[in-house]
Design a protein around this motif. Structure first.
Motif, PDB file in Angstrom:
ATOM      1  N   ALA A 147      -0.212  -0.911  -5.327  1.00 48.13           N
ATOM      2  CA  ALA A 147       0.693  -0.762  -4.176  1.00 48.13           C
ATOM      3  C   ALA A 147       1.804   0.254  -4.444  1.00 48.13           C
ATOM      4  O   ALA A 147       2.448   0.729  -3.509  1.00 48.13           O
ATOM      5  CB  ALA A 147       1.305  -2.108  -3.828  1.00 48.13           C
ATOM      6  N   ASN A 149       1.322   3.232  -5.571  1.00 54.55           N
ATOM      7  CA  ASN A 149       0.795   4.597  -5.416  1.00 54.55           C
ATOM      8  C   ASN A 149       1.231   5.262  -4.106  1.00 54.55           C
ATOM      9  O   ASN A 149       1.584   4.584  -3.141  1.00 54.55           O
ATOM     10  CB  ASN A 149      -0.735   4.562  -5.480  1.00 54.55           C
ATOM     11  CG  ASN A 149      -1.212   4.456  -6.911  1.00 54.55           C
ATOM     12  OD1 ASN A 149      -0.672   5.119  -7.795  1.00 54.55           O
ATOM     13  ND2 ASN A 149      -2.194   3.605  -7.140  1.00 54.55           N
ATOM     14  N   PRO A 150       1.189   6.603  -4.099  1.00 52.11           N
ATOM     15  CA  PRO A 150       1.524   7.310  -2.864  1.00 52.11           C
ATOM     16  C   PRO A 150       0.611   6.834  -1.726  1.00 52.11           C
ATOM     17  O   PRO A 150      -0.545   6.487  -1.973  1.00 52.11           O
ATOM     18  CB  PRO A 150       1.234   8.782  -3.212  1.00 52.11           C
ATOM     19  CG  PRO A 150       1.297   8.858  -4.697  1.00 52.11           C
ATOM     20  CD  PRO A 150       0.845   7.522  -5.195  1.00 52.11           C
ATOM     21  N   LYS A 151       1.142   6.843  -0.535  1.00 53.22           N
ATOM     22  CA  LYS A 151       0.403   6.379   0.643  1.00 53.22           C
ATOM     23  C   LYS A 151      -0.943   7.087   0.754  1.00 53.22           C
ATOM     24  O   LYS A 151      -1.023   8.299   0.585  1.00 53.22           O
ATOM     25  CB  LYS A 151       1.230   6.675   1.895  1.00 53.22           C
ATOM     26  CG  LYS A 151       1.381   5.445   2.758  1.00 53.22           C
ATOM     27  CD  LYS A 151       2.155   5.721   4.005  1.00 53.22           C
ATOM     28  CE  LYS A 151       1.879   4.505   4.899  1.00 53.22           C
ATOM     29  NZ  LYS A 151       2.764   4.374   5.961  1.00 53.22           N
ATOM     30  N   GLY A 152      -1.974   6.322   1.022  1.00 51.18           N
ATOM     31  CA  GLY A 152      -3.290   6.915   1.260  1.00 51.18           C
ATOM     32  C   GLY A 152      -4.093   7.168  -0.015  1.00 51.18           C
ATOM     33  O   GLY A 152      -5.259   7.537   0.050  1.00 51.18           O
ATOM     34  N   THR A 154      -6.400   6.536  -3.178  1.00 55.71           N
ATOM     35  CA  THR A 154      -7.331   5.534  -3.714  1.00 55.71           C
ATOM     36  C   THR A 154      -7.851   6.030  -5.059  1.00 55.71           C
ATOM     37  O   THR A 154      -8.052   7.233  -5.252  1.00 55.71           O
ATOM     38  CB  THR A 154      -8.546   5.272  -2.797  1.00 55.71           C
ATOM     39  OG1 THR A 154      -9.096   6.535  -2.425  1.00 55.71           O
ATOM     40  CG2 THR A 154      -8.164   4.477  -1.570  1.00 55.71           C
ATOM     41  N   VAL A 213       7.282   7.329  -7.776  1.00 57.28           N
ATOM     42  CA  VAL A 213       6.107   6.488  -8.054  1.00 57.28           C
ATOM     43  C   VAL A 213       5.982   6.257  -9.560  1.00 57.28           C
ATOM     44  O   VAL A 213       5.821   5.121 -10.020  1.00 57.28           O
ATOM     45  CB  VAL A 213       4.818   7.122  -7.481  1.00 57.28           C
ATOM     46  CG1 VAL A 213       3.595   6.341  -7.928  1.00 57.28           C
ATOM     47  CG2 VAL A 213       4.896   7.193  -5.956  1.00 57.28           C
TER      48      VAL A 213
END
Ligand SMILES: [Zn+2]
Length: 256
Positions: A147, A149-152, A154, A213
């Protein structure tokens, strides 16, 4: 005895014997003398003799890195044995090191990557962190970490599928990550961060300043370790800093 003299004695102290050193950690140092295959649960670990030539320089490097750890950590992480061998493989894949969770053992290849910068030092800590992480039951599934991590973002398909030799190089080009290898899986992300905090704290500190992050990941990693084992709190990071300072002394002397 004055302090300077005591410090000098420490510097000229002959290297400790590997098995005595291991024993002081409650570990067995198992230097393999022939080809072997160890059967673990669902996989094999195999290799060949750890030659004297390779062990000659690795022995000291390994002990120096391992001496950062508090001995109680071995019990907490349930590590009983350190195996040294060359041609180390998990099934058929060559590895510089292997944490064997069910054999309670760490395997290290003293020859692979010898002489390549900080590679072997980094491997020692990276692989040991996998063991700790597995014992904390967070290795592969770690929603709290992911959670951050940068948005988006994977993760990829795991470290085994990213064997590019350059993937472990530290970079400033990937937001939230120190190396490309760290993007391959949450387990590699954590192990990379832990290892680089030890072998190149300055680089990590620089990234932390400019990357929220990474800053959050460092904070969580340190918090977890401190809660996991008493000696892995600030005292551990202080000894890392002290070792870094001591390692850079000869260079400072050369510059002067
Ligand atoms: Zn790894």
């Amino acid at each position: 005895m004055n302090l300077a003299f005591a410090a000098l004695l420490l510097l000229v102290r002959p290297p400790a014997d590997l098995s005595d050193f291991a024993k002081s950690y409650g570990l067995e140092a198992d230097v393999r003398k022939s080809t072997f295959t160890d059967q673990a649960r669902g996989y094999t670990v195999s290799g060949t003799e750890a030659t004297d030539a390779a062990m000659e320089s690795y022995r000291e490097l390994w002990m120096k890195e391992w001496s950062l750890y508090p001995s109680d950590l071995m019990k907490t992480a349930r590590v009983k044995k350190i195996v040294f061998c060359e041609g180390l493989r998990v099934n058929e894949q060559y590895r510089a090191a292997v944490p064997s969770f069910d054999l309670d053992a760490m395997y290290y290849d003293p020859a692979l990557g010898a002489g390549i910068g900080n590679y072997q030092r980094s491997v020692i800590h990276h692989e040991f962190f996998h063991m700790i992480d597995q014992r904390m039951k967070l290795l592969y599934i770690d929603p709290e970490w992911s959670a951050l991590n940068p948005k988006g973002f994977t993760y990829g398909n795991g470290g085994a599928n990213m064997r590019d030799g350059n993937a472990g190089l530290m970079t400033k080009d990937i937001p939230g990550f120190l190396t490309a290898y760290g993007t391959s899986g949450v387990e590699e992300d954590k192990a990379e961060l832990f290892a680089k905090l030890i072998v190149d704290a300055e680089f990590v500190a620089d990234r932390v300043k400019n990357d929220k992050v990474i800053a959050a990941k460092v904070k969580l990693l340190k918090k977890r370790l401190a809660a996991y084992e008493k000696g892995m709190g600030q005292a551990f990071w202080d000894s890392v800093a002290k070792k870094t300072a001591a390692d850079s002394l000869p260079m400072l002397a050369l510059r002067a």
